[in-house]
Design an enzyme around this catalytic site. Structure first.
Site, PDB file in Angstrom:
ATOM      1  N   HIS A  13      20.663  15.716  56.606  1.00 54.44           N
ATOM      2  CA  HIS A  13      19.800  16.301  57.633  1.00 54.44           C
ATOM      3  C   HIS A  13      18.384  16.455  57.103  1.00 54.44           C
ATOM      4  O   HIS A  13      18.084  16.062  55.972  1.00 54.44           O
ATOM      5  CB  HIS A  13      20.391  17.605  58.176  1.00 54.44           C
ATOM      6  N   HIS A  16      17.802  17.828  53.552  1.00 55.82           N
ATOM      7  CA  HIS A  16      18.058  16.889  52.454  1.00 55.82           C
ATOM      8  C   HIS A  16      16.960  15.832  52.393  1.00 55.82           C
ATOM      9  O   HIS A  16      16.514  15.430  51.320  1.00 55.82           O
ATOM     10  CB  HIS A  16      19.407  16.182  52.640  1.00 55.82           C
ATOM     11  N   CYS A 121      32.239  32.463  46.777  1.00 61.93           N
ATOM     12  CA  CYS A 121      31.888  31.827  48.058  1.00 61.93           C
ATOM     13  C   CYS A 121      32.099  30.333  47.910  1.00 61.93           C
ATOM     14  O   CYS A 121      31.449  29.679  47.096  1.00 61.93           O
ATOM     15  CB  CYS A 121      30.439  32.106  48.452  1.00 61.93           C
ATOM     16  N   CYS A 124      28.973  28.131  48.745  1.00 56.85           N
ATOM     17  CA  CYS A 124      27.998  28.043  47.641  1.00 56.85           C
ATOM     18  C   CYS A 124      28.651  27.451  46.404  1.00 56.85           C
ATOM     19  O   CYS A 124      27.966  27.067  45.475  1.00 56.85           O
ATOM     20  CB  CYS A 124      27.472  29.413  47.234  1.00 56.85           C
ATOM     21  N   CYS A 139      28.684  36.719  51.871  1.00 57.26           N
ATOM     22  CA  CYS A 139      27.815  35.916  51.009  1.00 57.26           C
ATOM     23  C   CYS A 139      26.383  36.040  51.528  1.00 57.26           C
ATOM     24  O   CYS A 139      26.149  35.929  52.731  1.00 57.26           O
ATOM     25  CB  CYS A 139      28.283  34.460  51.054  1.00 57.26           C
ATOM     26  N   HIS A 142      25.409  32.446  53.272  1.00 56.09           N
ATOM     27  CA  HIS A 142      26.143  31.959  54.442  1.00 56.09           C
ATOM     28  C   HIS A 142      26.613  33.058  55.375  1.00 56.09           C
ATOM     29  O   HIS A 142      27.088  32.783  56.470  1.00 56.09           O
ATOM     30  CB  HIS A 142      27.333  31.110  53.990  1.00 56.09           C
ATOM     31  N   LYS A 290      17.590  28.732  57.552  1.00 57.55           N
ATOM     32  CA  LYS A 290      17.895  27.502  56.835  1.00 57.55           C
ATOM     33  C   LYS A 290      18.854  26.677  57.689  1.00 57.55           C
ATOM     34  O   LYS A 290      19.764  27.212  58.289  1.00 57.55           O
ATOM     35  CB  LYS A 290      18.537  27.841  55.498  1.00 57.55           C
ATOM     36  N   LYS A 293      25.335  23.724  58.888  1.00 58.93           N
ATOM     37  CA  LYS A 293      26.357  23.549  59.915  1.00 58.93           C
ATOM     38  C   LYS A 293      26.787  24.902  60.453  1.00 58.93           C
ATOM     39  O   LYS A 293      27.050  25.054  61.641  1.00 58.93           O
ATOM     40  CB  LYS A 293      27.570  22.825  59.315  1.00 58.93           C
TER      41      LYS A 293
HETATM   42  N1  MSP Z   1      25.347  19.862  45.459  1.00 62.98           N
HETATM   43  C1  MSP Z   1      24.404  20.883  45.181  1.00 62.98           C
HETATM   44  C2  MSP Z   1      23.347  20.400  44.226  1.00 62.98           C
HETATM   45  C3  MSP Z   1      23.846  19.902  42.925  1.00 62.98           C
HETATM   46  S1  MSP Z   1      22.576  19.265  41.959  1.00 62.98           S
HETATM   47  C4  MSP Z   1      23.249  19.082  40.464  1.00 62.98           C
HETATM   48  C5  MSP Z   1      23.746  21.342  46.478  1.00 62.98           C
HETATM   49  N2  MSP Z   1      23.796  20.483  47.495  1.00 62.98           N
HETATM   50  S2  MSP Z   1      23.177  20.755  48.933  1.00 62.98           S
HETATM   51  O1  MSP Z   1      23.388  19.536  49.653  1.00 62.98           O
HETATM   52  O2  MSP Z   1      23.717  21.935  49.490  1.00 62.98           O
HETATM   53  O3  MSP Z   1      21.682  21.033  48.759  1.00 62.98           O
HETATM   54  C6  MSP Z   1      20.908  20.155  48.032  1.00 62.98           C
HETATM   55  C7  MSP Z   1      19.445  20.465  48.140  1.00 62.98           C
HETATM   56  O4  MSP Z   1      19.034  20.366  49.482  1.00 62.98           O
HETATM   57  C8  MSP Z   1      19.079  21.862  47.670  1.00 62.98           C
HETATM   58  O5  MSP Z   1      17.963  21.735  46.805  1.00 62.98           O
HETATM   59  C9  MSP Z   1      18.662  22.574  48.903  1.00 62.98           C
HETATM   60  O6  MSP Z   1      17.601  23.466  48.665  1.00 62.98           O
HETATM   61  C10 MSP Z   1      18.172  21.401  49.744  1.00 62.98           C
HETATM   62  N3  MSP Z   1      18.226  21.783  51.136  1.00 62.98           N
HETATM   63  C11 MSP Z   1      19.304  21.915  51.947  1.00 62.98           C
HETATM   64  N4  MSP Z   1      18.871  22.399  53.149  1.00 62.98           N
HETATM   65  C12 MSP Z   1      17.532  22.602  53.102  1.00 62.98           C
HETATM   66  C13 MSP Z   1      16.547  22.901  54.021  1.00 62.98           C
HETATM   67  N5  MSP Z   1      16.814  23.261  55.241  1.00 62.98           N
HETATM   68  N6  MSP Z   1      15.247  22.771  53.627  1.00 62.98           N
HETATM   69  C14 MSP Z   1      14.902  22.272  52.401  1.00 62.98           C
HETATM   70  N7  MSP Z   1      15.810  21.989  51.519  1.00 62.98           N
HETATM   71  C15 MSP Z   1      17.120  22.410  51.725  1.00 62.98           C
HETATM   72  O7  MSP Z   1      23.188  22.426  46.501  1.00 62.98           O
END
Ligand code: MSP
Length: 497
Positions: A13, A16, A121, A124, A139, A142, A290, A293
């Site tokens: 999304h 990411h 959690c 997380c 949490c 979440h 943030k 889902k």
């Molecule tokens: N799998 C772990 C990371 C492991 S790295 C060794 C994880 N994954 S995640 O998919 O949940 O999130 C990955 C990154 O995406 C995080 O840095 C998180 O901050 C970023 N984002 C997820 N949603 C976000 C927003 N809405 N805005 C900006 N970045 C955010 O954590």
């Protein structure tokens, strides 16, 4: 350069895409500087959360992770992400690296068996103490009830590393940008470090500990190791020496503890050099929340790309939010910025220059003057853009480049070459405008790789704009007079708000 590896429990999304686009643009900027960049992204595929998601989808974990990982690969291709590698934690090379790192920390005496009783959690994949939870055992991220867990775990003795981490950060000022995020990391260390679990027994989907196969590696220990695995750790010492330590770990503010506290301690324990830098971004919020889902406010990058194009979308995420701060995504904001900066500024400049060269200069771009009024503006834009990228501030970098676009448009409006008769005066104005546009095109190429290439070709230049070099190719005077300039359809057609 690395991005976090994304959990396969969510489909790609906007959140990411945000970190990944910043990583891509920073990579392209460094390639302009002549740096050989290896840019790695990937997926985090082990752990309880993934195991549960696969069960819910009625699939085996393997089928499930293959399906979602492919969506990330496609999403990044669709956003023109020039990653050098895509690492998945279910690959053999990753497993080898995790086994090697675990064994080294174990041999160093930093991993010990203990009993854990507390709150966890799953979303997380993180343990919480009571004072970290919201009332009702929720949490903090979440807002869901955490699980009560009671099991034998191996623990990494993080508590032993407090002083060493503080010393290391003191000796490496500026390792974390922006600075206020670095202070957050130091605050976490100073507030006292608790040992953290590196294994679970209540889980199958993961990597078994080399010395005790009843235990599976905790997903964060496993995931962090991807950064080493992607450059040959435990497999290819030459490759590893060539690429490690990493220059930039790009991460979001929610995973500072893992990346700036756990990770360097694990590396110290294993005798591996620490990263050279971390660049920490805020979140892109939707209506102040943030995206997730759970909250149901997920924005799919693809929907936005259909409206503003890949470069329009990339530009928006890079320009709209100062990296490090939280940003608020809105559809109106996206369209507004597209119209103002791309349609009106860059698009308009390109179309004016190419139109007037056609009508007043016989379609051949004149050479710039040596001392026109834009010379200083261009040098200032180059310097400010470079200084901003140097501290991973893409919004400031683009602002600096866009200042030159606005100055060039103002220069055209002041001179009104479209009203002049063909001749030396019109050539001088257009030559300078073309030169400024040429420099802008190079400076903006990390953000807008496709449209800058189109501009490059329209103003009659050969080769790939991304193959230019900074500073040599952004010195004033590089536009060769006599190049064939072509008009084309609008690069960024205006959109209705
Ligand atoms: N799998 C772990 C990371 C492991 S790295 C060794 C994880 N994954 S995640 O998919 O949940 O999130 C990955 C990154 O995406 C995080 O840095 C998180 O901050 C970023 N984002 C997820 N949603 C976000 C927003 N809405 N805005 C900006 N970045 C955010 O954590």
């Amino acid at each position: 350069m690395t991005t976090p590896i994304y959990y396969v429990t969510a489909e790609p999304h906007l959140g990411h895409a945000y970190t990944t686009i910043v990583g891509d643009a920073l990579t392209r900027w460094h390639r302009l500087l002549g740096d050989d960049v290896r840019f790695v992204t990937g997926t985090d595929e082990h752990g309880l959360k993934v195991q549960q998601a696969a069960e819910a989808a009625n699939a085996s974990p393997r089928e499930f992770v293959d399906g979602v990982a492919a969506k990330y690969v496609d999403a990044w291709a669709g956003l023109n992400i020039a990653n050098s590698d895509f690492i998945r934690t279910t690959e053999p090379r990753h497993r080898d690296a995790v086994l090697e790192l675990l064994q080294r920390c174990y041999d160093a005496g930093d991993i010990e068996l203990d009993f854990y009783r507390g709150k966890y959690c799953v979303r997380c994949e993180e343990y919480y103490t009571d004072d970290e939870l919201l009332p009702g055992d929720l949490c903090p991220i979440h807002k869901l009830v955490v699980d009560q867990v009671e099991e034998e775990n191996y623990f990494f003795r993080l508590s032993r590393y407090e002083d060493r981490l503080l010393e290391w950060y003191a000796a490496h000022p500026g390792a974390i940008v922006p600075e206020f995020r670095g202070n957050e990391a130091l605050g976490l260390i100073r507030s006292g470090l608790r040992d953290f679990s590196v294994s679970r027994t209540s889980l199958d989907w993961g990597i078994r500990l080399p010395w005790d196969d009843r235990h599976v590696a905790y997903v964060w220990f496993d995931a962090l190791t991807n950064y080493l695995a992607a450059v040959g750790f435990g497999r290819d010492p030459d490759e590893f020496d060539q690429w490690w330590p990493v220059d930039y770990h790009l991460i979001g503010k929610d995973i500072i503890r893992h990346h700036c506290v756990y990770w360097p301690a694990m590396l110290l324990s294993a005798g591996v050099e620490l990263p050279k830098g971390w660049a920490i971004g805020g979140w892109l919020l939707v209506d102040g929340e943030k995206m997730s889902k759970t909250t149901g406010n997920v924005v799919q990058p693809l929907d936005l790309v259909q409206t503003v194009g890949v470069d329009g979308f990339r530009y928006y995420v890079l320009a709209d939010t100062p990296y490090g701060q939280d940003g608020d995504f809105s559809y109106d904001g996206l369209i507004g910025r597209y119209n103002a900066d791309l349609a009106n500024n860059l698009g308009n400049l390109t179309s004016r220059v190419t139109t007037v060269v056609a009508s007043k200069c016989g379609g051949l771009g004149p050479a710039p003057t040596a001392d026109g009024p834009l010379v200083d503006a261009a040098a200032a834009a180059v310097a400010a853009t470079a200084a901003a990228w140097d501290v991973v501030a893409p919004s400031r970098a683009l602002e600096s480049t866009w200042r030159l676009i606005r100055e060039t448009n103002a220069f055209l409006e002041a001179n009104e070459p479209w009203k002049m008769e063909p001749g030396a005066s019109v050539d001088a104005v257009l030559g300078d405008a073309l030169e400024a546009l040429r420099i802008v095109t190079i400076l903006a190429s990390p953000a807008l790789p496709t449209t800058t290439q189109t501009i490059w070709e329209r103003i009659g230049l050969a080769g790939a704009v991304g193959d230019r070099r900074i500073p040599t190719d952004v010195v004033w005077g590089g536009y060769p007079g006599g190049s064939t300039v072509t008009k084309g359809s609008p690069l960024f057609p205006r959109l209705k708000v």
